[in-house]
Scaffold this active site. Structure first.
Site, short mmCIF file in Angstrom:
data_model
loop_
_atom_site.label_atom_id
_atom_site.label_comp_id
_atom_site.label_asym_id
_atom_site.label_seq_id
_atom_site.Cartn_x
_atom_site.Cartn_y
_atom_site.Cartn_z
N LYS A 28 -0.97 -8.45 15.06
CA LYS A 28 -0.91 -8.95 13.76
C LYS A 28 0.02 -9.62 13.17
O LYS A 28 1.28 -9.86 13.99
CB LYS A 28 -1.18 -7.53 12.60
N TYR A 85 27.99 -20.35 -2.91
CA TYR A 85 27.51 -20.03 -4.33
C TYR A 85 28.23 -18.85 -4.85
O TYR A 85 28.57 -17.69 -4.25
CB TYR A 85 26.15 -19.67 -4.38
N MET A 120 19.71 -21.30 0.95
CA MET A 120 18.30 -21.48 1.30
C MET A 120 18.48 -22.26 2.90
O MET A 120 17.61 -21.63 3.70
CB MET A 120 17.68 -22.60 0.43
N ARG A 135 -3.31 5.42 3.38
CA ARG A 135 -3.20 3.95 3.09
C ARG A 135 -4.53 3.21 3.53
O ARG A 135 -5.15 2.59 2.64
CB ARG A 135 -2.02 3.41 4.13
#
Ligand SMILES: *Cc1c(COP(=O)(O)O)cnc(C)c1O
Length: 349
Positions: free
Chosen positions: A35, A244, A292, A130
């Site tokens: 998956k 940053y 990023m 679930r």
């Protein structure tokens, strides 16, 4: 080239499958969970390699994922869909011979009405809450479902990565109570359950993360190696900051390498100021914020600035990196981005 190189070792993947297969008896069939695009590594290449290793039962989350896997495997191997038969899935299930794991009476009704006689499995809830039918629901439809010959009846363990957790035994007892004597093949265990021992194996196992080199399969071979190129390096004087928000300040004169790769590539921002990259086994700490597209690394202690550094490999597994970032190996794997140059080792084509 300014993109990272992601090497995926399909030979190691096959050996991990064989090692997990060897943990259960000869009467137990070892499947493979592919998956989420094969845990981020490419479901087509991964499924084909696992089929070469001997897997004949594949598991995916959605019918769409099943379609992609069917395309590479061709007819023959069974493809089970954990989310069952959702509205809109009927054509795909039918045309591509997918086996929905029916999770509710609604899904069972939908499947039997839309595709009478088509293959199906049943997913039972034994305590994870679930997916799957609960005891009362199952009791109401078991006779009809079993008469139609399910290809697999399964449930999923919530705490299998903690061998001492009492819920393991509780779910095992519940699964026995719901399925003893049904005369259909049964499956309870993913990677963690395989390691709990033979009581948990039943007829079919469903390993995922262990195939891809992740915990809780401690003996797994690493499957991924990720190297990031240095785009630029610079010398900082004591007191200068990096990145940053200026979260890292040089305590001494330093050499900082700026690596190509960032949170857009799945190197999540939580790695900021934590975790390392490696050059020939020497750890180089991540400093400042992950941005990023870029990560900054302190390479002051290296003799020269290398062309590239490893962020995943033998020195730092997916679980090591996950630990540094406060997450799990599964999330690191499935986040690996699309910008990397991906190379498959051991692919027979
Ligand atoms: C993801 C999943 C698996 C595989 O689990 P791993 O922990 O990766 O081995 C097996 N069964 C179900 C139902 C799953 O959702």
């Amino acid at each position: 080239m300014a993109t990272g190189s992601l090497n995926i070792n399909l030979d190691a993947l096959k050996r991990n499958w064989a090692a997990l297969d060897a943990k259960s008896g000869s009467g137990v069939e070892t499947g493979a969970v592919v998956k989420a695009n094969g845990y981020g590594l490419g479901s087509g290449r991964v499924a084909r390699a696992l089929a070469e290793a001997g897997a004949r039962k594949f598991f995916v989350a959605t019918a769409e994922e099943g379609a992609a896997v069917r395309e590479v495997l061709g007819r023959g191997p069974e493809i089970f869909v954990f989310s069952g038969h959702m509205s809109g899935d009927t054509d795909m299930i039918n045309d591509l011979d997918l086996i929905p794991m029916l999770n509710s009476v609604d899904q069972l009704t939908r499947h039997f009405e839309a595709l009478p006689g088509a293959g199906f499995g049943i997913q039972l809830d034994t305590g994870m809450n679930r997916l799957g039918m609960e005891m009362a629901e199952w009791a109401a439809v078991a006779e009809i479902a079993l008469a139609a010959g399910p290809r697999l009846v399964m449930s999923h363990l919530a705490c299998a990565d903690e061998p001492g957790h009492p819920q393991n035994q509780q779910q095992l007892d519940a699964f026995h109570a719901m399925t003893d004597g049904i005369g259909a093949p049964r499956s309870l265990s993913a990677t963690g359950g395989i390691l709990l021992g033979p009581d948990y194996h039943f007829d079919v196992t469903r390993p995922g993360v262990g195939l891809y080199g992740g915990l809780p399969f401690e003996a797994a071979e690493p499957v991924v190696n990720l190297a990031l190129p240095v785009v630029q390096s610079r010398e900082l004087e004591q007191g200068e900051s990096v990145g940053y928000s200026a979260t890292w300040i040089a305590e001494e004169n330093s050499v900082i390498a700026t690596m190509s790769g960032g949170y857009a590539d799945g190197l999540i921002r939580a790695m900021s100021g934590r975790g390392h990259l490696f050059f020939e086994g020497i750890p180089c700490p991540i400093v400042g914020r992950v941005s990023m597209d870029l990560i900054t690394v302190d390479v002051t202690h290296l003799n020269t600035v290398p062309r590239a550094l490893d962020i995943l490999g033998p020195e730092q597994t997916v679980d090591d990196l996950a630990d540094a970032a406060g997450t799990i190996g599964y999330e690191i794997l499935t986040s690996l981005g699309n910008r990397y140059k991906r190379r498959y080792i051991g692919d027979m084509g």
